[in-house]
Design a protein around this motif. Structure first.
Motif, PDB file in Angstrom:
ATOM      1  N   VAL A  92     -14.379  -0.137   4.262  1.00 50.43           N
ATOM      2  CA  VAL A  92     -13.578  -1.183   3.259  1.00 50.43           C
ATOM      3  C   VAL A  92     -14.937  -1.992   3.014  1.00 50.43           C
ATOM      4  O   VAL A  92     -15.718  -2.563   3.737  1.00 50.43           O
ATOM      5  N   GLY A  93     -15.489  -2.119   1.801  1.00 47.69           N
ATOM      6  CA  GLY A  93     -16.616  -2.807   1.197  1.00 47.69           C
ATOM      7  C   GLY A  93     -17.804  -2.213   1.385  1.00 47.69           C
ATOM      8  O   GLY A  93     -18.999  -2.594   1.098  1.00 47.69           O
ATOM      9  N   ARG A  94     -17.925  -0.885   2.365  1.00 51.77           N
ATOM     10  CA  ARG A  94     -19.235  -0.536   2.433  1.00 51.77           C
ATOM     11  C   ARG A  94     -19.292   0.893   1.921  1.00 51.77           C
ATOM     12  O   ARG A  94     -20.266   1.503   1.543  1.00 51.77           O
ATOM     13  N   VAL A  95     -18.156   1.574   1.434  1.00 51.82           N
ATOM     14  CA  VAL A  95     -18.066   2.694   0.820  1.00 51.82           C
ATOM     15  C   VAL A  95     -17.537   2.479  -0.278  1.00 51.82           C
ATOM     16  O   VAL A  95     -16.218   1.905  -0.512  1.00 51.82           O
ATOM     17  N   ALA A  96     -17.804   3.011  -1.544  1.00 52.18           N
ATOM     18  CA  ALA A  96     -17.272   2.791  -2.938  1.00 52.18           C
ATOM     19  C   ALA A  96     -16.158   3.476  -3.135  1.00 52.18           C
ATOM     20  O   ALA A  96     -15.711   4.407  -2.505  1.00 52.18           O
ATOM     21  N   GLY A  97     -15.105   2.802  -3.883  1.00 46.53           N
ATOM     22  CA  GLY A  97     -13.975   3.362  -4.197  1.00 46.53           C
ATOM     23  C   GLY A  97     -12.826   2.604  -3.668  1.00 46.53           C
ATOM     24  O   GLY A  97     -12.918   1.635  -2.785  1.00 46.53           O
ATOM     25  N   ASP A  98     -11.631   3.027  -4.140  1.00 49.09           N
ATOM     26  CA  ASP A  98     -10.452   2.346  -3.528  1.00 49.09           C
ATOM     27  C   ASP A  98     -10.080   3.167  -2.555  1.00 49.09           C
ATOM     28  O   ASP A  98     -10.532   4.119  -1.832  1.00 49.09           O
ATOM     29  N   GLY A  99      -8.788   2.773  -1.748  1.00 48.16           N
ATOM     30  CA  GLY A  99      -8.462   3.350  -0.435  1.00 48.16           C
ATOM     31  C   GLY A  99      -8.285   4.898  -0.582  1.00 48.16           C
ATOM     32  O   GLY A  99      -8.704   5.567   0.571  1.00 48.16           O
ATOM     33  N   THR A 232      -2.951   4.103   2.430  1.00 46.55           N
ATOM     34  CA  THR A 232      -3.996   2.918   2.108  1.00 46.55           C
ATOM     35  C   THR A 232      -3.964   2.479   0.738  1.00 46.55           C
ATOM     36  O   THR A 232      -3.809   1.239   0.428  1.00 46.55           O
ATOM     37  N   ALA A 233      -4.065   3.299  -0.388  1.00 46.86           N
ATOM     38  CA  ALA A 233      -4.142   2.936  -1.519  1.00 46.86           C
ATOM     39  C   ALA A 233      -2.588   2.260  -2.041  1.00 46.86           C
ATOM     40  O   ALA A 233      -2.634   1.303  -2.835  1.00 46.86           O
ATOM     41  N   ARG A 234      -1.617   2.645  -1.441  1.00 45.56           N
ATOM     42  CA  ARG A 234      -0.385   1.941  -1.655  1.00 45.56           C
ATOM     43  C   ARG A 234      -0.273   0.449  -1.017  1.00 45.56           C
ATOM     44  O   ARG A 234       0.128  -0.520  -1.570  1.00 45.56           O
ATOM     45  N   ALA A 235      -0.779   0.593   0.088  1.00 43.02           N
ATOM     46  CA  ALA A 235      -0.921  -0.887   0.659  1.00 43.02           C
ATOM     47  C   ALA A 235      -1.836  -1.957  -0.138  1.00 43.02           C
ATOM     48  O   ALA A 235      -1.435  -3.149  -0.322  1.00 43.02           O
ATOM     49  N   GLU A 236      -2.946  -1.367  -0.517  1.00 41.96           N
ATOM     50  CA  GLU A 236      -3.996  -2.169  -1.435  1.00 41.96           C
ATOM     51  C   GLU A 236      -3.371  -2.661  -2.402  1.00 41.96           C
ATOM     52  O   GLU A 236      -3.428  -3.707  -3.062  1.00 41.96           O
ATOM     53  N   GLN A 237      -2.352  -1.685  -3.041  1.00 43.49           N
ATOM     54  CA  GLN A 237      -1.751  -2.154  -4.519  1.00 43.49           C
ATOM     55  C   GLN A 237      -0.595  -3.240  -4.315  1.00 43.49           C
ATOM     56  O   GLN A 237      -0.341  -4.174  -5.093  1.00 43.49           O
ATOM     57  N   HIS A 238       0.117  -2.938  -3.151  1.00 47.47           N
ATOM     58  CA  HIS A 238       1.091  -4.015  -3.029  1.00 47.47           C
ATOM     59  C   HIS A 238       0.663  -5.528  -2.471  1.00 47.47           C
ATOM     60  O   HIS A 238       1.093  -6.648  -2.662  1.00 47.47           O
ATOM     61  N   ALA A 239      -0.511  -5.420  -1.762  1.00 46.96           N
ATOM     62  CA  ALA A 239      -1.052  -6.643  -1.208  1.00 46.96           C
ATOM     63  C   ALA A 239      -2.503  -6.449  -1.135  1.00 46.96           C
ATOM     64  O   ALA A 239      -3.257  -6.543  -0.149  1.00 46.96           O
TER      65      ALA A 239
ATOM     66  N   MET B   1      -8.358  -2.478  -8.990  1.00 42.43           N
ATOM     67  CA  MET B   1      -9.877  -2.243  -8.245  1.00 42.43           C
ATOM     68  C   MET B   1      -9.864  -3.459  -7.140  1.00 42.43           C
ATOM     69  O   MET B   1     -10.910  -3.801  -6.549  1.00 42.43           O
ATOM     70  N   SER B   2      -8.829  -3.321  -6.369  1.00 46.88           N
ATOM     71  CA  SER B   2      -8.339  -4.142  -5.395  1.00 46.88           C
ATOM     72  C   SER B   2      -9.372  -3.621  -4.082  1.00 46.88           C
ATOM     73  O   SER B   2     -10.063  -4.594  -3.258  1.00 46.88           O
ATOM     74  N   GLY B   3      -9.636  -2.410  -4.131  1.00 52.67           N
ATOM     75  CA  GLY B   3     -10.358  -1.765  -2.801  1.00 52.67           C
ATOM     76  C   GLY B   3     -11.869  -2.327  -2.893  1.00 52.67           C
ATOM     77  O   GLY B   3     -12.625  -2.511  -1.867  1.00 52.67           O
ATOM     78  N   ARG B   4     -12.305  -2.228  -4.191  1.00 50.13           N
ATOM     79  CA  ARG B   4     -13.689  -2.704  -4.352  1.00 50.13           C
ATOM     80  C   ARG B   4     -14.330  -4.131  -4.005  1.00 50.13           C
ATOM     81  O   ARG B   4     -15.169  -4.249  -3.644  1.00 50.13           O
ATOM     82  N   SER B   5     -13.016  -4.961  -4.370  1.00 52.46           N
ATOM     83  CA  SER B   5     -13.301  -6.273  -4.173  1.00 52.46           C
ATOM     84  C   SER B   5     -13.237  -6.644  -2.602  1.00 52.46           C
ATOM     85  O   SER B   5     -13.786  -7.927  -2.611  1.00 52.46           O
ATOM     86  N   SER B   6     -12.957  -5.952  -1.851  1.00 54.74           N
ATOM     87  CA  SER B   6     -12.686  -6.676  -0.454  1.00 54.74           C
ATOM     88  C   SER B   6     -14.164  -6.611   0.145  1.00 54.74           C
ATOM     89  O   SER B   6     -14.955  -5.707  -0.066  1.00 54.74           O
ATOM     90  N   ALA B   7     -14.299  -7.534   1.142  1.00 57.97           N
ATOM     91  CA  ALA B   7     -15.390  -7.655   1.833  1.00 57.97           C
ATOM     92  C   ALA B   7     -15.489  -6.906   3.161  1.00 57.97           C
ATOM     93  O   ALA B   7     -14.263  -6.600   3.681  1.00 57.97           O
ATOM     94  N   PRO B   8     -16.670  -6.680   3.276  1.00 59.11           N
ATOM     95  CA  PRO B   8     -16.535  -5.469   4.501  1.00 59.11           C
ATOM     96  C   PRO B   8     -16.400  -6.591   5.822  1.00 59.11           C
ATOM     97  O   PRO B   8     -16.794  -7.717   5.896  1.00 59.11           O
ATOM     98  N   LEU B   9     -15.951  -5.883   6.970  1.00 63.25           N
ATOM     99  CA  LEU B   9     -15.599  -6.445   7.981  1.00 63.25           C
ATOM    100  C   LEU B   9     -16.727  -6.567   8.843  1.00 63.25           C
ATOM    101  O   LEU B   9     -17.708  -5.615   8.767  1.00 63.25           O
ATOM    102  N   PRO B  10     -16.994  -7.671   9.567  1.00 69.25           N
ATOM    103  CA  PRO B  10     -18.237  -7.871  10.307  1.00 69.25           C
ATOM    104  C   PRO B  10     -18.036  -6.915  11.431  1.00 69.25           C
ATOM    105  O   PRO B  10     -17.034  -6.598  11.971  1.00 69.25           O
ATOM    106  N   VAL B  11     -19.315  -6.070  11.734  1.00 70.73           N
ATOM    107  CA  VAL B  11     -19.246  -5.214  12.718  1.00 70.73           C
ATOM    108  C   VAL B  11     -19.031  -5.787  14.163  1.00 70.73           C
ATOM    109  O   VAL B  11     -18.336  -5.007  15.096  1.00 70.73           O
TER     110      VAL B  11
END
Lengths: 245, 70
Positions: A92-99, A232-239, B1-11
């Motif tokens: 999450v946040g390290r690889v591009a794209g949604d869940g 994961t995509a569903r969870a991201e959409q809901h919250a 774009m919710s996935g893209r806006s998420s901050a990475p978890l600290p290692v």
């Protein structure tokens, strides 16, 4: 968030393992049964005791081994799913794209490193192939190649990240990383020792067994990646906010 | 774009889960894929010396999942 990812991974992985096991019963067991019969016939003809192929005197029937196929792939799927969930939380946040996209990328990487790469050099074999005396060496080589495949994937990700801040366009960067990965994989496949154990089963049976084994393993990872991605995509959409925590 | 806006978890926060998952996955993979009786040793020596009931039970799973097997 890590907890949710791990729970999702374990549940999805175990279900994927059960489904892969059932698929294995359908597409893998016919050739496996044939190979076991051949192995027993060869041992009998050589004057060995019938159990010569088994290195154990624990009585486990073929029926139990088939149940063990489903149980074993369920357990392995559980383990694989837990790791998948953990790496997904990292991604999450390290690889591009949604869940969904991240999950498919991870699934494709895992399938290449854990299924395709080892299958090209040390393919799965039915019973009766392989000298019991070399199983230690073969196991080391198999695990070593998987480890190198995972390291290669990590190196590709690091390299792509480093190039991203440079002057190259996205197609040029991706082509560069792609060529480097293929070249490194080719070097690994050419450089690692070959297993020269005799293959004493008919080529046609060997081919059918390997297709069945590949189908079983592909099913495990395809289902894990797709189901994990959907959830994961569903969870991201809901919250969307909670997913970031 | 919710996935893209998420901050990475600290290692650092991933360290403990990584330890747990590695332990669990390692044990399961060893049991299904590689055990030749060692995991049965705490149950009984006879079971261990027999070469491992797990090896026989997971025989088909090992072959079809690609693990090297006898």
């Amino acid at each position: 968030m890590i907890g949710a990812y791990l729970r999702r991974g374990v549940a999805v992985g175990m279900l994927a393992g059960i489904l892969a096991g059932l698929l294995g019963l359908a597409v893998g067991e016919p050739s496996l049964d044939e190979a076991v019969r051949l192995e027993a016939a060869t041992a009998a003809a050589a004057g060995d005791e019938p159990a010569a192929a088994d290195d154990s005197d624990v009585a486990i029937t073929r029926g139990q081994q088939k149940a063990g196929l489903v149980a074993g792939s369920a357990l392995l799927g559980l383990a694989a799913g837990a790791v998948f969930g953990l790496v997904s939380a990292w991604a999450v946040g390290r690889v591009a794209g949604d869940g969904w996209t991240r999950s498919l990328k991870l699934g494709a990487t895992v399938a290449l490193a854990l299924v395709v790469l080892p299958a090209l050099k040390y393919p799965p074999n039915p019973p009766g192939v392989g000298d019991p005396a070399t199983v230690g060496t073969r196991t080391t080589l198999y695990l070593g190649l998987i480890l190198l495949g995972v390291l290669l994937a990590a190196a590709a990700w690091t390299g792509a990240r480093a190039l991203a801040s440079g002057p190259l366009s996205r197609p040029a960067r991706q082509a560069l990383v792609g060529v480097a990965v293929v070249a490194a994989a080719a070097l690994l496949l050419a450089g690692l020792p070959t297993v020269a154990d005799p293959v004493a089963v008919p080529a046609e049976l060997l081919w059918r067994f390997r297709l069945g084994a590949l189908a079983t393993q592909t099913a495990l990872w395809t289902f894990t990646a797709a189901a994990f991605g959907l959830l994961t995509a569903r969870a991201e959409q809901h919250a969307p906010v909670a997913a970031a925590r | 774009m919710s996935g893209r806006s998420s901050a990475p978890l600290p290692v650092r926060r991933l360290a403990a889960p990584t330890f747990g998952v590695t332990l669990l996955a390692g044990l399961l993979v060893a049991a299904v894929g590689f055990d030749q009786g060692a995991l049965a040793a705490p149950v009984s020596d006879a079971l261990r010396d027999s070469g491992g009931v797990l090896h026989e039970l997971f025989h088909d799973a090992r072959h079809l999942l690609g693990f090297p097997c006898h």
